[in-house]
Design a protein around this motif. Sequence first.
Motif, PDB file in Angstrom:
ATOM      1  N   VAL A 173       0.835  -1.194   0.000  1.00 39.03           N
ATOM      2  CA  VAL A 173       0.000   0.000   0.000  1.00 39.03           C
ATOM      3  C   VAL A 173       0.871   1.245   0.000  1.00 39.03           C
ATOM      4  O   VAL A 173       1.746   1.399   0.857  1.00 39.03           O
ATOM      5  N   SER A 174       0.617   2.131  -0.955  1.00 40.12           N
ATOM      6  CA  SER A 174       1.258   3.438  -0.972  1.00 40.12           C
ATOM      7  C   SER A 174       0.334   4.428  -0.290  1.00 40.12           C
ATOM      8  O   SER A 174      -0.878   4.425  -0.533  1.00 40.12           O
ATOM      9  N   GLY A 175       0.910   5.275   0.541  1.00 37.48           N
ATOM     10  CA  GLY A 175       0.123   6.296   1.228  1.00 37.48           C
ATOM     11  C   GLY A 175      -0.008   7.577   0.434  1.00 37.48           C
ATOM     12  O   GLY A 175      -0.439   8.596   0.968  1.00 37.48           O
ATOM     13  N   SER A 176       0.350   7.540  -0.836  1.00 38.50           N
ATOM     14  CA  SER A 176       0.312   8.736  -1.670  1.00 38.50           C
ATOM     15  C   SER A 176      -0.690   8.582  -2.804  1.00 38.50           C
ATOM     16  O   SER A 176      -0.804   7.519  -3.401  1.00 38.50           O
ATOM     17  N   THR A 177      -1.367   9.661  -3.112  1.00 38.25           N
ATOM     18  CA  THR A 177      -2.257   9.684  -4.273  1.00 38.25           C
ATOM     19  C   THR A 177      -1.601  10.401  -5.452  1.00 38.25           C
ATOM     20  O   THR A 177      -2.185  10.470  -6.528  1.00 38.25           O
ATOM     21  N   ARG A 178      -0.413  10.901  -5.268  1.00 35.19           N
ATOM     22  CA  ARG A 178       0.306  11.646  -6.307  1.00 35.19           C
ATOM     23  C   ARG A 178       0.706  10.733  -7.460  1.00 35.19           C
ATOM     24  O   ARG A 178       1.257   9.649  -7.251  1.00 35.19           O
ATOM     25  N   ALA A 179       0.477  11.166  -8.671  1.00 32.06           N
ATOM     26  CA  ALA A 179       0.780  10.340  -9.851  1.00 32.06           C
ATOM     27  C   ALA A 179       2.257   9.973  -9.939  1.00 32.06           C
ATOM     28  O   ALA A 179       2.595   8.840 -10.255  1.00 32.06           O
ATOM     29  N   GLY A 180       3.156  10.899  -9.646  1.00 29.98           N
ATOM     30  CA  GLY A 180       4.583  10.634  -9.763  1.00 29.98           C
ATOM     31  C   GLY A 180       5.250  10.314  -8.438  1.00 29.98           C
ATOM     32  O   GLY A 180       6.428  10.569  -8.256  1.00 29.98           O
ATOM     33  N   SER A 181       4.516   9.739  -7.525  1.00 30.18           N
ATOM     34  CA  SER A 181       5.008   9.481  -6.173  1.00 30.18           C
ATOM     35  C   SER A 181       6.154   8.473  -6.133  1.00 30.18           C
ATOM     36  O   SER A 181       6.058   7.388  -6.712  1.00 30.18           O
ATOM     37  N   THR A 182       7.228   8.813  -5.415  1.00 33.48           N
ATOM     38  CA  THR A 182       8.298   7.850  -5.211  1.00 33.48           C
ATOM     39  C   THR A 182       7.837   6.719  -4.295  1.00 33.48           C
ATOM     40  O   THR A 182       8.310   5.587  -4.422  1.00 33.48           O
ATOM     41  N   ASN A 183       6.894   7.004  -3.410  1.00 38.49           N
ATOM     42  CA  ASN A 183       6.337   5.964  -2.542  1.00 38.49           C
ATOM     43  C   ASN A 183       5.604   4.913  -3.365  1.00 38.49           C
ATOM     44  O   ASN A 183       5.776   3.714  -3.164  1.00 38.49           O
ATOM     45  N   THR A 184       4.797   5.375  -4.307  1.00 39.53           N
ATOM     46  CA  THR A 184       4.081   4.450  -5.180  1.00 39.53           C
ATOM     47  C   THR A 184       5.056   3.706  -6.082  1.00 39.53           C
ATOM     48  O   THR A 184       4.880   2.506  -6.330  1.00 39.53           O
ATOM     49  N   ALA A 185       6.107   4.378  -6.529  1.00 34.49           N
ATOM     50  CA  ALA A 185       7.124   3.708  -7.348  1.00 34.49           C
ATOM     51  C   ALA A 185       7.776   2.577  -6.557  1.00 34.49           C
ATOM     52  O   ALA A 185       8.021   1.490  -7.109  1.00 34.49           O
ATOM     53  N   LEU A 186       8.038   2.795  -5.281  1.00 32.01           N
ATOM     54  CA  LEU A 186       8.616   1.732  -4.456  1.00 32.01           C
ATOM     55  C   LEU A 186       7.667   0.546  -4.344  1.00 32.01           C
ATOM     56  O   LEU A 186       8.077  -0.612  -4.449  1.00 32.01           O
ATOM     57  N   ILE A 187       6.393   0.832  -4.143  1.00 31.64           N
ATOM     58  CA  ILE A 187       5.393  -0.238  -4.022  1.00 31.64           C
ATOM     59  C   ILE A 187       5.291  -1.010  -5.341  1.00 31.64           C
ATOM     60  O   ILE A 187       5.270  -2.241  -5.347  1.00 31.64           O
ATOM     61  N   ARG A 188       5.244  -0.299  -6.445  1.00 28.10           N
ATOM     62  CA  ARG A 188       5.176  -0.973  -7.758  1.00 28.10           C
ATOM     63  C   ARG A 188       6.426  -1.802  -8.016  1.00 28.10           C
ATOM     64  O   ARG A 188       6.351  -2.892  -8.602  1.00 28.10           O
ATOM     65  N   THR A 189       7.571  -1.283  -7.584  1.00 26.36           N
ATOM     66  CA  THR A 189       8.823  -2.019  -7.762  1.00 26.36           C
ATOM     67  C   THR A 189       8.812  -3.283  -6.917  1.00 26.36           C
ATOM     68  O   THR A 189       9.229  -4.357  -7.381  1.00 26.36           O
ATOM     69  N   ALA A 190       8.329  -3.189  -5.695  1.00 26.66           N
ATOM     70  CA  ALA A 190       8.224  -4.381  -4.842  1.00 26.66           C
ATOM     71  C   ALA A 190       7.344  -5.435  -5.505  1.00 26.66           C
ATOM     72  O   ALA A 190       7.663  -6.624  -5.495  1.00 26.66           O
ATOM     73  N   ALA A 191       6.245  -5.009  -6.104  1.00 28.37           N
ATOM     74  CA  ALA A 191       5.362  -5.955  -6.792  1.00 28.37           C
ATOM     75  C   ALA A 191       6.056  -6.573  -7.995  1.00 28.37           C
ATOM     76  O   ALA A 191       5.861  -7.757  -8.288  1.00 28.37           O
ATOM     77  N   ALA A 192       6.875  -5.787  -8.681  1.00 31.55           N
ATOM     78  CA  ALA A 192       7.555  -6.291  -9.876  1.00 31.55           C
ATOM     79  C   ALA A 192       8.628  -7.320  -9.536  1.00 31.55           C
ATOM     80  O   ALA A 192       8.842  -8.258 -10.304  1.00 31.55           O
ATOM     81  N   ILE A 193       9.279  -7.162  -8.390  1.00 34.13           N
ATOM     82  CA  ILE A 193      10.354  -8.099  -8.058  1.00 34.13           C
ATOM     83  C   ILE A 193       9.839  -9.338  -7.339  1.00 34.13           C
ATOM     84  O   ILE A 193      10.532 -10.338  -7.269  1.00 34.13           O
ATOM     85  N   ARG A 194       8.601  -9.291  -6.824  1.00 31.67           N
ATOM     86  CA  ARG A 194       8.020 -10.439  -6.125  1.00 31.67           C
ATOM     87  C   ARG A 194       6.585 -10.667  -6.607  1.00 31.67           C
ATOM     88  O   ARG A 194       5.658 -10.688  -5.806  1.00 31.67           O
ATOM     89  N   PRO A 195       6.357 -10.841  -7.891  1.00 31.37           N
ATOM     90  CA  PRO A 195       4.993 -10.884  -8.421  1.00 31.37           C
ATOM     91  C   PRO A 195       4.137 -12.037  -7.896  1.00 31.37           C
ATOM     92  O   PRO A 195       2.924 -11.930  -7.881  1.00 31.37           O
ATOM     93  N   LEU A 196       4.723 -13.119  -7.474  1.00 30.55           N
ATOM     94  CA  LEU A 196       3.920 -14.245  -6.991  1.00 30.55           C
ATOM     95  C   LEU A 196       3.538 -14.108  -5.529  1.00 30.55           C
ATOM     96  O   LEU A 196       2.753 -14.867  -5.008  1.00 30.55           O
ATOM     97  N   GLU A 197       4.110 -13.109  -4.858  1.00 25.48           N
ATOM     98  CA  GLU A 197       3.881 -12.967  -3.429  1.00 25.48           C
ATOM     99  C   GLU A 197       3.328 -11.609  -3.042  1.00 25.48           C
ATOM    100  O   GLU A 197       3.283 -11.279  -1.867  1.00 25.48           O
ATOM    101  N   THR A 198       2.949 -10.786  -4.008  1.00 27.29           N
ATOM    102  CA  THR A 198       2.503  -9.444  -3.678  1.00 27.29           C
ATOM    103  C   THR A 198       1.187  -9.100  -4.361  1.00 27.29           C
ATOM    104  O   THR A 198       0.826  -9.653  -5.387  1.00 27.29           O
ATOM    105  N   ARG A 199       0.491  -8.151  -3.741  1.00 27.69           N
ATOM    106  CA  ARG A 199      -0.728  -7.593  -4.307  1.00 27.69           C
ATOM    107  C   ARG A 199      -0.751  -6.121  -3.941  1.00 27.69           C
ATOM    108  O   ARG A 199      -0.500  -5.769  -2.786  1.00 27.69           O
ATOM    109  N   VAL A 200      -1.021  -5.252  -4.890  1.00 32.70           N
ATOM    110  CA  VAL A 200      -1.034  -3.817  -4.648  1.00 32.70           C
ATOM    111  C   VAL A 200      -2.469  -3.355  -4.431  1.00 32.70           C
ATOM    112  O   VAL A 200      -3.352  -3.654  -5.243  1.00 32.70           O
ATOM    113  N   PHE A 201      -2.698  -2.626  -3.328  1.00 34.66           N
ATOM    114  CA  PHE A 201      -3.991  -1.956  -3.136  1.00 34.66           C
ATOM    115  C   PHE A 201      -3.829  -0.559  -3.713  1.00 34.66           C
ATOM    116  O   PHE A 201      -3.027   0.239  -3.225  1.00 34.66           O
TER     117      PHE A 201
END
Length: 177
Positions: A10-38
């Motif tokens: 979960v990213s706590g940011s609603t900003r389109a270019g958020s570094t927080n959201t980028a981190l969350i998306r990156t985590a999902a990309a490196i562990r796709p079988l074990e992650t889910r993004v809200f």
Amino acid sequence: MTGVPTVLLVSGSTRAGSTNTALIRTAAAIRPLETRVFDQLAALPAFNPDDDVEPLPAAVATLRAALDQADALLICTPEYAGALPGAFKNLLDWTVGGAEMPALPVGWINAAGVAAPTGGEGAHSELATVLGYVQARVVDEACRRVPLSRSQVGEDGLIDDPEVRAELDRAIDALLG
């Protein structure tokens, strides 16, 4: 945990270019079988205890179902004016009335840039307080500072830096350990 464990991201940011959201998306990309993004933070209605009844608002029902199905939760949130962003605090308020958070392993990544005056300390202090109220189990080894700048986020919204990816991987391992 049975089968493949799932970490809700979960990213706590609603900003389109958020570094927080980028981190969350990156985590999902490196562990796709074990992650889910809200990714419905902006869709959550303002918390009102009168609305915390069945049928729940759709985004709230989705949030609670995702938490219920998760074996762990990893959060990455910015700090605004020395505190949690309002939209993210709203998400946390919606978890108080549910039964999904007690004992759920939780970690957070602090992505505040090196120039940030407090490094996100106010937001993470508030986060620890709220997680205590909902009886989540904070996994200290899964709480990490990974300072980022917007220039580290690629056009695909992901971070390629191997050190950042290794920190995310270690946080997820700690949550599932």
